[in-house]
Design a protein around this motif. Sequence first.
Motif, PDB file in Angstrom:
ATOM      1  N   ILE A   1       0.844  -1.190   0.000  1.00  0.00           N
ATOM      2  CA  ILE A   1       0.000   0.000   0.000  1.00  0.00           C
ATOM      3  C   ILE A   1       0.883   1.245   0.000  1.00  0.00           C
ATOM      4  CG2 ILE A   1      -1.531   1.386   1.468  1.00  0.00           C
ATOM      5  CD1 ILE A   1      -3.034  -0.648  -0.013  1.00  0.00           C
ATOM      6  N   GLY A   2       0.540   2.191  -0.858  1.00  0.00           N
ATOM      7  CA  GLY A   2       1.314   3.428  -0.935  1.00  0.00           C
ATOM      8  C   GLY A   2       2.617   3.291  -1.684  1.00  0.00           C
ATOM      9  N   THR A   3       2.737   2.276  -2.539  1.00  0.00           N
ATOM     10  CA  THR A   3       3.972   2.074  -3.303  1.00  0.00           C
ATOM     11  C   THR A   3       3.664   1.950  -4.795  1.00  0.00           C
ATOM     12  OG1 THR A   3       3.887  -0.349  -3.159  1.00  0.00           O
ATOM     13  CG2 THR A   3       4.968   0.834  -1.358  1.00  0.00           C
ATOM     14  N   HIS A   4       4.675   2.202  -5.606  1.00  0.00           N
ATOM     15  CA  HIS A   4       4.529   1.994  -7.047  1.00  0.00           C
ATOM     16  C   HIS A   4       4.275   0.522  -7.363  1.00  0.00           C
ATOM     17  CE1 HIS A   4       7.061   5.856  -7.895  1.00  0.00           C
ATOM     18  NE2 HIS A   4       5.796   6.131  -7.652  1.00  0.00           N
ATOM     19  N   ALA A   5       4.961  -0.355  -6.654  1.00  0.00           N
ATOM     20  CA  ALA A   5       4.840  -1.794  -6.930  1.00  0.00           C
ATOM     21  C   ALA A   5       3.410  -2.274  -6.734  1.00  0.00           C
ATOM     22  CB  ALA A   5       5.794  -2.585  -6.033  1.00  0.00           C
ATOM     23  N   GLY A   6       2.725  -1.770  -5.712  1.00  0.00           N
ATOM     24  CA  GLY A   6       1.344  -2.167  -5.478  1.00  0.00           C
ATOM     25  C   GLY A   6       0.430  -1.767  -6.626  1.00  0.00           C
ATOM     26  N   MET A   7       0.616  -0.558  -7.145  1.00  0.00           N
ATOM     27  CA  MET A   7      -0.211  -0.098  -8.259  1.00  0.00           C
ATOM     28  C   MET A   7       0.112  -0.860  -9.535  1.00  0.00           C
ATOM     29  SD  MET A   7      -2.273   2.022  -7.015  1.00  0.00           S
ATOM     30  CE  MET A   7      -2.989   2.324  -8.614  1.00  0.00           C
ATOM     31  N   ILE A   8       1.393  -1.137  -9.760  1.00  0.00           N
ATOM     32  CA  ILE A   8       1.783  -1.881 -10.963  1.00  0.00           C
ATOM     33  C   ILE A   8       1.197  -3.291 -10.925  1.00  0.00           C
ATOM     34  CG2 ILE A   8       3.763  -2.902 -12.156  1.00  0.00           C
ATOM     35  CD1 ILE A   8       5.367  -0.399 -11.172  1.00  0.00           C
ATOM     36  N   LEU A   9       1.268  -3.941  -9.768  1.00  0.00           N
ATOM     37  CA  LEU A   9       0.678  -5.276  -9.616  1.00  0.00           C
ATOM     38  C   LEU A   9      -0.824  -5.233  -9.852  1.00  0.00           C
ATOM     39  CD1 LEU A   9       1.123  -8.254  -8.787  1.00  0.00           C
ATOM     40  CD2 LEU A   9       0.723  -7.538  -6.415  1.00  0.00           C
ATOM     41  N   PHE A  10      -1.479  -4.227  -9.319  1.00  0.00           N
ATOM     42  CA  PHE A  10      -2.928  -4.096  -9.472  1.00  0.00           C
ATOM     43  C   PHE A  10      -3.308  -3.921 -10.938  1.00  0.00           C
ATOM     44  CE2 PHE A  10      -6.732  -1.538  -9.860  1.00  0.00           C
ATOM     45  CZ  PHE A  10      -7.625  -2.163  -9.007  1.00  0.00           C
ATOM     46  N   TYR A  11      -2.680  -2.967 -11.623  1.00  0.00           N
ATOM     47  CA  TYR A  11      -3.043  -2.687 -13.016  1.00  0.00           C
ATOM     48  C   TYR A  11      -2.697  -3.853 -13.938  1.00  0.00           C
ATOM     49  CZ  TYR A  11      -4.051   2.210 -11.973  1.00  0.00           C
ATOM     50  OH  TYR A  11      -4.605   3.358 -11.482  1.00  0.00           O
ATOM     51  N   THR A  12      -1.595  -4.533 -13.657  1.00  0.00           N
ATOM     52  CA  THR A  12      -1.236  -5.686 -14.489  1.00  0.00           C
ATOM     53  C   THR A  12      -2.292  -6.772 -14.381  1.00  0.00           C
ATOM     54  OG1 THR A  12       1.120  -5.199 -14.195  1.00  0.00           O
ATOM     55  CG2 THR A  12       0.534  -7.404 -14.955  1.00  0.00           C
ATOM     56  N   GLY A  13      -2.739  -7.050 -13.171  1.00  0.00           N
ATOM     57  CA  GLY A  13      -3.760  -8.071 -12.997  1.00  0.00           C
ATOM     58  C   GLY A  13      -5.107  -7.671 -13.569  1.00  0.00           C
ATOM     59  N   ILE A  14      -5.494  -6.411 -13.374  1.00  0.00           N
ATOM     60  CA  ILE A  14      -6.811  -5.956 -13.830  1.00  0.00           C
ATOM     61  C   ILE A  14      -6.893  -5.883 -15.348  1.00  0.00           C
ATOM     62  CG2 ILE A  14      -8.350  -3.947 -13.877  1.00  0.00           C
ATOM     63  CD1 ILE A  14      -8.556  -5.595 -11.351  1.00  0.00           C
ATOM     64  N   GLN A  15      -5.837  -5.421 -15.994  1.00  0.00           N
ATOM     65  CA  GLN A  15      -5.863  -5.207 -17.442  1.00  0.00           C
ATOM     66  C   GLN A  15      -5.379  -6.404 -18.255  1.00  0.00           C
ATOM     67  OE1 GLN A  15      -7.994  -2.563 -17.226  1.00  0.00           O
ATOM     68  NE2 GLN A  15      -7.025  -2.020 -19.166  1.00  0.00           N
ATOM     69  N   LEU A  16      -4.855  -7.426 -17.610  1.00  0.00           N
ATOM     70  CA  LEU A  16      -4.345  -8.577 -18.354  1.00  0.00           C
ATOM     71  C   LEU A  16      -5.429  -9.301 -19.156  1.00  0.00           C
ATOM     72  CD1 LEU A  16      -1.788 -10.147 -18.986  1.00  0.00           C
ATOM     73  CD2 LEU A  16      -2.251 -11.606 -16.999  1.00  0.00           C
ATOM     74  N   PRO A  17      -6.650  -9.519 -18.640  1.00  0.00           N
ATOM     75  CA  PRO A  17      -7.682 -10.178 -19.464  1.00  0.00           C
ATOM     76  C   PRO A  17      -7.991  -9.416 -20.750  1.00  0.00           C
ATOM     77  CG  PRO A  17      -8.324 -10.214 -17.165  1.00  0.00           C
ATOM     78  CD  PRO A  17      -7.114  -9.339 -17.254  1.00  0.00           C
ATOM     79  N   PHE A  18      -8.103  -8.116 -20.669  1.00  0.00           N
ATOM     80  CA  PHE A  18      -8.368  -7.307 -21.854  1.00  0.00           C
ATOM     81  C   PHE A  18      -7.210  -7.397 -22.837  1.00  0.00           C
ATOM     82  CE2 PHE A  18      -8.215  -3.020 -23.907  1.00  0.00           C
ATOM     83  CZ  PHE A  18      -9.333  -3.173 -24.703  1.00  0.00           C
ATOM     84  N   THR A  19      -5.986  -7.379 -22.318  1.00  0.00           N
ATOM     85  CA  THR A  19      -4.804  -7.476 -23.174  1.00  0.00           C
ATOM     86  C   THR A  19      -4.746  -8.826 -23.874  1.00  0.00           C
ATOM     87  OG1 THR A  19      -3.603  -5.988 -21.690  1.00  0.00           O
ATOM     88  CG2 THR A  19      -2.290  -7.340 -23.186  1.00  0.00           C
ATOM     89  N   VAL A  20      -5.029  -9.894 -23.149  1.00  0.00           N
ATOM     90  CA  VAL A  20      -5.032 -11.236 -23.738  1.00  0.00           C
ATOM     91  C   VAL A  20      -6.116 -11.343 -24.809  1.00  0.00           C
ATOM     92  CG1 VAL A  20      -5.557 -13.664 -23.234  1.00  0.00           C
ATOM     93  CG2 VAL A  20      -3.997 -12.380 -21.752  1.00  0.00           C
ATOM     94  N   PHE A  21      -7.257 -10.771 -24.569  1.00  0.00           N
ATOM     95  CA  PHE A  21      -8.345 -10.786 -25.552  1.00  0.00           C
ATOM     96  C   PHE A  21      -7.909 -10.136 -26.870  1.00  0.00           C
ATOM     97  CE2 PHE A  21     -11.909  -8.324 -27.381  1.00  0.00           C
ATOM     98  CZ  PHE A  21     -12.700  -9.385 -27.813  1.00  0.00           C
ATOM     99  N   LEU A  22      -7.259  -8.993 -26.799  1.00  0.00           N
ATOM    100  CA  LEU A  22      -6.815  -8.310 -28.012  1.00  0.00           C
ATOM    101  C   LEU A  22      -5.725  -9.108 -28.732  1.00  0.00           C
ATOM    102  CD1 LEU A  22      -6.621  -4.597 -26.780  1.00  0.00           C
ATOM    103  CD2 LEU A  22      -8.400  -5.651 -28.166  1.00  0.00           C
TER     104      LEU A  22
END
Length: 270
Positions: free
Chosen positions: A130-151
Amino acid sequence: MRRTFPLELVMIAVAVAFLFPVYTLVSLALKDPGQIASSPMALPSPPTLDNFTAAWTAAALGPSLVNSTVITVVSLVALIALGSFASYFLARVRSRLGYGLYILFLLGIVLPFQLGMIPLYRLVTDLGLIGTHAGMILFYTGIQLPFTVFLYTGFIRALPGDYASAAQIDGASHLVAFTRVVFPLLRPITGTVLILNAVFIWNDFFTPLVYLGGSGFETVPVSVFAYVGQYVSQHGLVFAGLVLGALPIVVVFLALQRYVIKGFSSGLKG
């Protein structure tokens, strides 16, 4: 000409409707308080950059731009690396496992991530991110990976498999065939993946507010929100801050917009 004239009028009207808010935003950002009070809709005469200087300093946009850039760039690299390789497997392996995994990724697109905000927050907290760049990067990678795989999957399915097969016949492994033969062919869809994910990550407000609020690593939307709340009555400063916050991603979008259409059209052909 007569047949298309009504359609052209409609297109012009739509263009004006979309461009008017942009004009208002930029115009007010270039005016001093006196011009805004007397003629808010007129062109700035003369234009001034004082609002931008004041907004840059007061909103602390320098550190916020660095935070947004680090989070966006690293997340995009992770999404492109993981998404392209996973999609290569899903597109080329004809099995129940591959089909099941693809359906699982599609479910990740359909289900809104807000449903899992509390468990995700607990997970990131337990990991100490929480409060780190790594936490946000992990979050966005997981959230956006399904959309990326679909494309990526739709695009790879439209590509002939002969290129990778020829490389494997010459002795290349699946990894070498993908990195040296297949991935360079994915340039159009990679541009699409890059710009669509970049726009989402850069403009996201809710997630950085929850995960980074008060940490000193706030992204541009969070900093602009705090700045607007502080200077809400000073319209020139507010609009200058909004322009500065949106400008980087607008430049990236204009530079890569041709890849969006090219990537979608190429994938749809397959």
